[in-house]
Each structure stands twice: as structure tokens, then as C-alpha cells.
Write a protein that holds these residues in place. Structure first.
Motif, PDB file in Angstrom:
ATOM      1  N   PRO A  93       0.708  -1.280  -0.035  1.00  0.00           N
ATOM      2  CA  PRO A  93      -0.080   0.084   0.040  1.00  0.00           C
ATOM      3  C   PRO A  93       1.070   1.283   0.106  1.00  0.00           C
ATOM      4  N   ALA A  94       0.197   2.309  -0.179  1.00  0.00           N
ATOM      5  CA  ALA A  94       0.811   3.574  -0.561  1.00  0.00           C
ATOM      6  C   ALA A  94       1.638   3.874   1.153  1.00  0.00           C
ATOM      7  N   SER A  95       2.729   4.748   1.121  1.00  0.00           N
ATOM      8  CA  SER A  95       3.575   4.666   2.575  1.00  0.00           C
ATOM      9  C   SER A  95       2.693   5.641   3.419  1.00  0.00           C
ATOM     10  N   ASN A  96       1.732   6.398   3.057  1.00  0.00           N
ATOM     11  CA  ASN A  96       0.700   7.241   3.874  1.00  0.00           C
ATOM     12  C   ASN A  96      -0.322   6.533   4.045  1.00  0.00           C
ATOM     13  N   ALA A  97      -0.666   5.455   3.616  1.00  0.00           N
ATOM     14  CA  ALA A  97      -1.851   4.674   3.671  1.00  0.00           C
ATOM     15  C   ALA A  97      -2.440   4.252   5.246  1.00  0.00           C
ATOM     16  N   TRP A  98      -3.567   4.515   5.766  1.00  0.00           N
ATOM     17  CA  TRP A  98      -4.094   4.586   7.133  1.00  0.00           C
ATOM     18  C   TRP A  98      -5.346   3.786   7.100  1.00  0.00           C
ATOM     19  N   PHE A  99      -5.013   2.550   8.032  1.00  0.00           N
ATOM     20  CA  PHE A  99      -5.980   1.563   8.200  1.00  0.00           C
ATOM     21  C   PHE A  99      -6.294   1.781   9.773  1.00  0.00           C
ATOM     22  N   GLU A 100      -7.712   1.562   9.975  1.00  0.00           N
ATOM     23  CA  GLU A 100      -8.211   1.430  11.297  1.00  0.00           C
ATOM     24  C   GLU A 100      -9.230   0.391  11.508  1.00  0.00           C
ATOM     25  N   GLY A 101      -9.103  -0.539  12.536  1.00  0.00           N
ATOM     26  CA  GLY A 101      -9.967  -1.664  12.828  1.00  0.00           C
ATOM     27  C   GLY A 101     -11.254  -1.136  13.117  1.00  0.00           C
ATOM     28  N   PRO A 102     -12.093  -2.153  13.522  1.00  0.00           N
ATOM     29  CA  PRO A 102     -13.358  -1.890  14.117  1.00  0.00           C
ATOM     30  C   PRO A 102     -13.085  -1.230  15.510  1.00  0.00           C
ATOM     31  N   ARG A 103     -14.201  -0.182  16.020  1.00  0.00           N
ATOM     32  CA  ARG A 103     -13.845   0.330  17.367  1.00  0.00           C
ATOM     33  C   ARG A 103     -14.313  -0.803  18.403  1.00  0.00           C
ATOM     34  N   LYS A 104     -15.373  -1.574  18.073  1.00  0.00           N
ATOM     35  CA  LYS A 104     -16.065  -2.579  19.069  1.00  0.00           C
ATOM     36  C   LYS A 104     -15.440  -3.966  18.227  1.00  0.00           C
ATOM     37  N   LEU A 105     -14.859  -4.802  19.090  1.00  0.00           N
ATOM     38  CA  LEU A 105     -14.444  -6.136  18.250  1.00  0.00           C
ATOM     39  C   LEU A 105     -15.408  -6.958  18.629  1.00  0.00           C
ATOM     40  N   PRO A 106     -15.908  -7.574  17.418  1.00  0.00           N
ATOM     41  CA  PRO A 106     -16.935  -8.661  17.283  1.00  0.00           C
ATOM     42  C   PRO A 106     -16.397 -10.072  17.492  1.00  0.00           C
ATOM     43  N   THR A 107     -17.172 -10.925  17.887  1.00  0.00           N
ATOM     44  CA  THR A 107     -16.962 -12.331  17.933  1.00  0.00           C
ATOM     45  C   THR A 107     -16.763 -12.845  16.209  1.00  0.00           C
ATOM     46  N   LYS A 108     -15.806 -13.823  16.340  1.00  0.00           N
ATOM     47  CA  LYS A 108     -15.704 -14.200  14.953  1.00  0.00           C
ATOM     48  C   LYS A 108     -17.233 -14.704  14.411  1.00  0.00           C
ATOM     49  N   HIS A 109     -17.909 -15.398  15.295  1.00  0.00           N
ATOM     50  CA  HIS A 109     -19.344 -16.094  14.739  1.00  0.00           C
ATOM     51  C   HIS A 109     -20.237 -14.708  14.192  1.00  0.00           C
ATOM     52  N   HIS A 110     -20.169 -13.631  15.151  1.00  0.00           N
ATOM     53  CA  HIS A 110     -21.126 -12.619  14.768  1.00  0.00           C
ATOM     54  C   HIS A 110     -20.530 -12.043  13.509  1.00  0.00           C
ATOM     55  N   TRP A 111     -19.306 -11.760  13.520  1.00  0.00           N
ATOM     56  CA  TRP A 111     -18.495 -11.322  11.937  1.00  0.00           C
ATOM     57  C   TRP A 111     -18.997 -12.005  10.713  1.00  0.00           C
ATOM     58  N   LEU A 112     -18.874 -13.445  10.928  1.00  0.00           N
ATOM     59  CA  LEU A 112     -19.503 -14.136   9.847  1.00  0.00           C
ATOM     60  C   LEU A 112     -20.743 -14.046   9.399  1.00  0.00           C
ATOM     61  N   ALA A 113     -21.667 -14.071  10.457  1.00  0.00           N
ATOM     62  CA  ALA A 113     -22.892 -13.613  10.283  1.00  0.00           C
ATOM     63  C   ALA A 113     -23.256 -12.391   9.291  1.00  0.00           C
ATOM     64  N   GLN A 114     -22.397 -11.350   9.547  1.00  0.00           N
ATOM     65  CA  GLN A 114     -22.663 -10.085   8.975  1.00  0.00           C
ATOM     66  C   GLN A 114     -22.130 -10.045   7.912  1.00  0.00           C
ATOM     67  N   ALA A 115     -21.170 -10.896   7.682  1.00  0.00           N
ATOM     68  CA  ALA A 115     -20.331 -10.937   6.219  1.00  0.00           C
ATOM     69  C   ALA A 115     -21.231 -11.769   5.394  1.00  0.00           C
ATOM     70  N   LEU A 116     -21.997 -12.774   5.684  1.00  0.00           N
ATOM     71  CA  LEU A 116     -22.896 -13.786   4.971  1.00  0.00           C
ATOM     72  C   LEU A 116     -24.212 -12.885   4.498  1.00  0.00           C
ATOM     73  N   ARG A 117     -24.441 -11.986   5.469  1.00  0.00           N
ATOM     74  CA  ARG A 117     -25.515 -10.956   5.176  1.00  0.00           C
ATOM     75  C   ARG A 117     -25.273 -10.071   4.277  1.00  0.00           C
TER      76      ARG A 117
END
Length: 443
Positions: free
Chosen positions: A308-332
Motif C-alpha cells: 500500500p501507499a506509504s501514507n495509507a492508513w487503516f483502522e480496525g473496528p472500534r468494537k471487536l466482534p466475535t468471529k461468529h457474529h462477524w461471519l453472520a454479518q459478512a454472509l448477510r
């Protein structure tokens, strides 16, 4: 001295890059911009013009696709995650100042320009414009730079080492261009301005128009009124740039015999400061004999093109979900790459943001090609990768794997579990995010 008189608003909490879900916003804009080639097809453009000769494209995009107000664009110059440059010319005296800026000259003034680099990573419309060039490999696209200029503003006669599409946003700009053998630059200038410039063509671009220029075509743009120009630039790695990266990668992966220099029987030296000829011959021979294996080259290439570009900036989710909750959201909802993420693949491996992501599969290829995967694609891809053991696997629908009590039942029979883990990890790093299915259905 730069006349800085207009205070800039502070970056909005709704800014694209720092939104709670930037990839979702980017996904909505991904197909918002459609290119209009007139009587020309994409194939004809690539065969007759690409890297060969310039072309003016009238109403290349809808003006509404690049109509962001000048005030809105200027606000980005106050952000520290945007590479910005303020350029002015007074009596042929050029000055350049790097941002971020708290104040800028009045847009009602004259002869100044602000350059905003990498706006496709931060601005919805710029990302949509970038995505419209997916008839070329993503690895070839660099970024979308937006310039905002007061009347008479520009950056002087120059040339670029790469292809560029200059798309006119708000206002009008006059472009002059031509190809010339004399390509030396003026000394002692903050910009690489051509010593001589003899234009051969001229055109005034209005909102939605574009000028395509191959590499090293001299050009100069002058704002006829306050305006914005959206420049889609393409990556053109040089031999030296890639070899520097490759040799570092190869040095970390050296293998095979590792003899050390010997000079048994050497005679006493009368010139201790002189490099021994035998030593020079041996080191030269080692350098000439060096052949990195195919695996090291492919790894270096994938890392280089996905960095990625040298000044690329990433930020994860503020509230960490469980993997199961994340997968349900991804499939939806489906998933999409963050605008700053770069993803490439070949027949053996996949790379995301400079990291090896393992062998490619249909889902990873779709994510790299489209920069998003719709919910339906995700479900279909997972189902295709599933192996069912009738003796111990639940026979209910795919949603079963989103439930904690059923995940253990599928652990040994679902081959795509490592892929789920990988996607979840990318989500936590901010490299991917959810996208809205209702928007994906519009595509």
C-alpha cells in the motif's frame, strides 16, 4: 511570501477515510462512475491510443461524478493523512509549500493551485473514478490526485513518467500539450518544469471532459476560472525501483552453498590500499552467478505490487466482534477491500497489502478483481468449498457455521475455515469491511 488568508475547516468526523465503515462507503461509489468512449471501444482505445498518442474525450464521465465542491476539496488540505502541496507563480517565480495547511489563499485570488494526492483512498467520488478504470489491471493504477486551482493557477509545463487521464471536475481548464525531444528541466526550481515548451495541441476542458496523455508528453494546464482537475495516474515501476525491492527480498531468502573467500598462498602486499584482483574476481563471479529461484522472484513481485501507499492508513473496528457474529454479518452483507488496500494474485499465490495470503481461490480472486464480494458470492463460494461428511456434519443450511454451538461440529469437515479466519483477521486490521447488499444488488 504566500498569501494565506482563508482558514480551512477542520476535517469532518464524517470524512471518508476515518468513517466507521470506509469500505462500505467506497463500495457504494465503486460503480458510480461510468466512462463514455463515444464511438471508440475500450479495445480500440488500448490498441490505437494507449501509450501511443494523446486523446481528448468529451463528456468522458458524467459531470455529477466529479462535482465535489471546491470548498469540500480544499478542506482535505488540512488533514495530516493527505499529501498536499500548495503551488504559486508570481512573475515566473514558482514557490511550493507542503501541507497540511491551516489556511489557504482565497479561491477568488489568482495563480495558485493545491495538489491533493491519493484522494481515491479518502474521497467517495475519487474512489468511484478509480474503480471505473478496471479495464486495466489494478496493479497498474497508482492513485487519483485532485488539483484545485484559482483563476490562472497551474503547475507549469512539465511531463509525467506515466500515463494519465486528466478529468475535468468543476470549472474549466485550458490544456496545451505536445511531444518534444528537448526534455531538460529548469534549474533551481521547486518543481520539475521544462526548460522549453512548444505546444502542438490545445483544448479547453469543461466538466466531465478528459485528456489522456501517454508517458513523457509535455503538457501545461491553466485554470480559466476556479476549478478542479482529477488526475488518474498509473504505476510504471522503473528497473531500479523494482531491483532495489527485489534484491532486499532475495537477500532475505538466500539459499544453497555459501563458500567464504580464501586466499591461501597470498604474497605480501606492497600496496595495502589496493583491492586485491583475486578478491574482486571472486566477488564479481558470485554476483554474476547469482540466480534467485522462481519462488523468491514471485514472492518479491507479489509483495511489491500489493504494497500500500506509504501514507495509507487503516483502522480496525472500534468494537471487536466475535468471529461468529462477524461471519453472520459478512454472509448477510458481503465484504469489500478498504480503499487503501492493494490485492493481487498469480497462478500460485495471493497478496494483500504486501503480505502473502496463500494460494488463490475463487473468492480471493473475486475480491482482488472486483475489490468487493457480494453476500451471494460469499455464500456460494463457501458452499463450493465445503466438504460434507454425512456421519458427523449437520445437514442444515450454511448459516449453521455462524453459531458457536455448531462451529465445533463443522471444524473437521469445513475446508474453508482457514479462509474465514483470514478474512476475519483482515477485518480486524481494517483491510476489509462489510458492504451493503442493497447496494451490491444495483450492480
Amino acid at each position: 511570501m504566500l498569501d494565506v488568508s482563508t482558514p480551512l475547516p477542520r476535517p469532518s468526523v464524517q470524512s471518508f477515510m476515518k468513517s466507521s465503515n470506509p469500505a462500505k462507503t467506497a463500495f457504494k461509489a465503486a460503480k458510480a462512475c461510468e466512462l463514455h468512449w463515444g464511438r471508440l471501444s475500450v479495445a480500440q482505445f488500448l490498441a490505437q491510443y494507449w501509450q501511443q498518442k494523446p486523446m481528448v474525450l468529451r463528456q468522458f464521465v458524467s459531470p455529477s461524478a466529479v462535482d465535489s465542491s471546491l470548498d469540500n476539496l480544499l478542506a482535505y488540505a488540512a488533514r495530516d493523512d493527505i499529501a498536499s502541496r500548495l503551488i504559486r507563480c508570481r512573475h515566473k517565480d514558482w514557490t511550493m509549500q507542503e501541507g497540511p495547511f491551516d489556511r489557504l489563499p482565497s479561491i477568488r485570488g489568482k495563480q495558485w493551485t493545491i495538489l491533493l494526492q491519493g484522494m481515491d483512498r479518502n474521497h467517495e467520488q475519487a474512489y468511484g473514478l478509480r474503480m471505473s478504470f478496471d479495464f486495466l489491471a489494478h496493479a497498474r493504477i497508482d492513485d487519483v490526485m485532485i488539483s484545485v486551482a484559482a483563476t490562472g493557477g497551474g503547475v507549469g509545463p512539465h511531463l509525467d513518467e506515466y500515463d494519465v487521464f486528466l478529468v475535468q471536475g468543476v470549472g474549466r481548464r485550458r490544456w496545451q500539450w505536445g511531444y518534444q525531444r528537448e526534455q531538460s528541466f529548469q534549474p533551481d526550481k521547486p518543481l520539475k518544469l521544462l526548460r522549453q515548451f512548444t505546444p502542438q495541441c490545445e483544448a479547453i476542458l469543461e466538466p466531465g471532459d478528459a485528456l489522456y496523455l501517454p508517458p513523457r508528453w509535455a503538457h501545461d494546464g491553466l485554470a480559466l476560472e476556479p476549478c478542479s482537475t482529477w488526475s488518474v495516474g498509473f504505476r510504471a515501476p522503473s528497473r531500479h525501483e523494482f531491483l532495489q525491492h527485489f534484491l532486499i527480498e532475495a537477500a532475505e531468502s538466500l539459499s544453497g552453498p555459501n563458500p567464504r573467500y580464501q586466499d591461501k598462498g597470498v604474497r605480501a602486499s606492497k600496496q595495502a590500499g589496493r583491492i586485491p584482483e583475486k578478491l574482486a574476481r571472486q566477488l564479481k563471479q558470485w554476483a554474476q552467478d547469482f540466480r534467485s529461484d522462481k519462488r523468491v522472484f514471485e514472492q518479491a513481485l507479489g509483495r511489491y505490487l500489493s504494497e500500500p501507499a506509504s501514507n495509507a492508513w487503516f483502522e480496525g473496528p472500534r468494537k471487536l466482534p466475535t468471529k461468529h457474529h462477524w461471519l453472520a454479518q459478512a454472509l448477510r452483507r458481503g465484504v469489500a477491500l478498504h480503499p487503501s488496500s492493494r490485492m493481487v494474485y498469480d497462478s500460485r499465490r495471493t497478496w494483500l497489502n504486501g503480505e502473502d495470503a496463500g494460494p488463490p481461490n475463487d473468492l480471493l480472486r473475486a475480491l482482488a478483481d472486483q475489490r468487493y464480494v457480494q453476500a451471494a458470492q460469499l455464500k456460494h463460494g463457501f458452499a463450493a468449498m465445503m466438504t460434507i461428511d454425512l456421519s458427523n456434519t449437520p445437514t442444515r443450511n450454511l448459516n449453521v457455521v455462524t453459531k458457536p454451538q455448531d462451529a465445533s461440529e463443522c471444524k473437521k469437515t469445513v475446508e474453508f475455515q482457514p479462509l474465514i479466519d483470514q478474512l476475519f483477521d483482515w477485518y480486524l486490521q481494517g483491510w476489509i469491511a462489510f458492504c451493503s447488499e442493497k447496494h451490491s444488488q444495483r450492480l
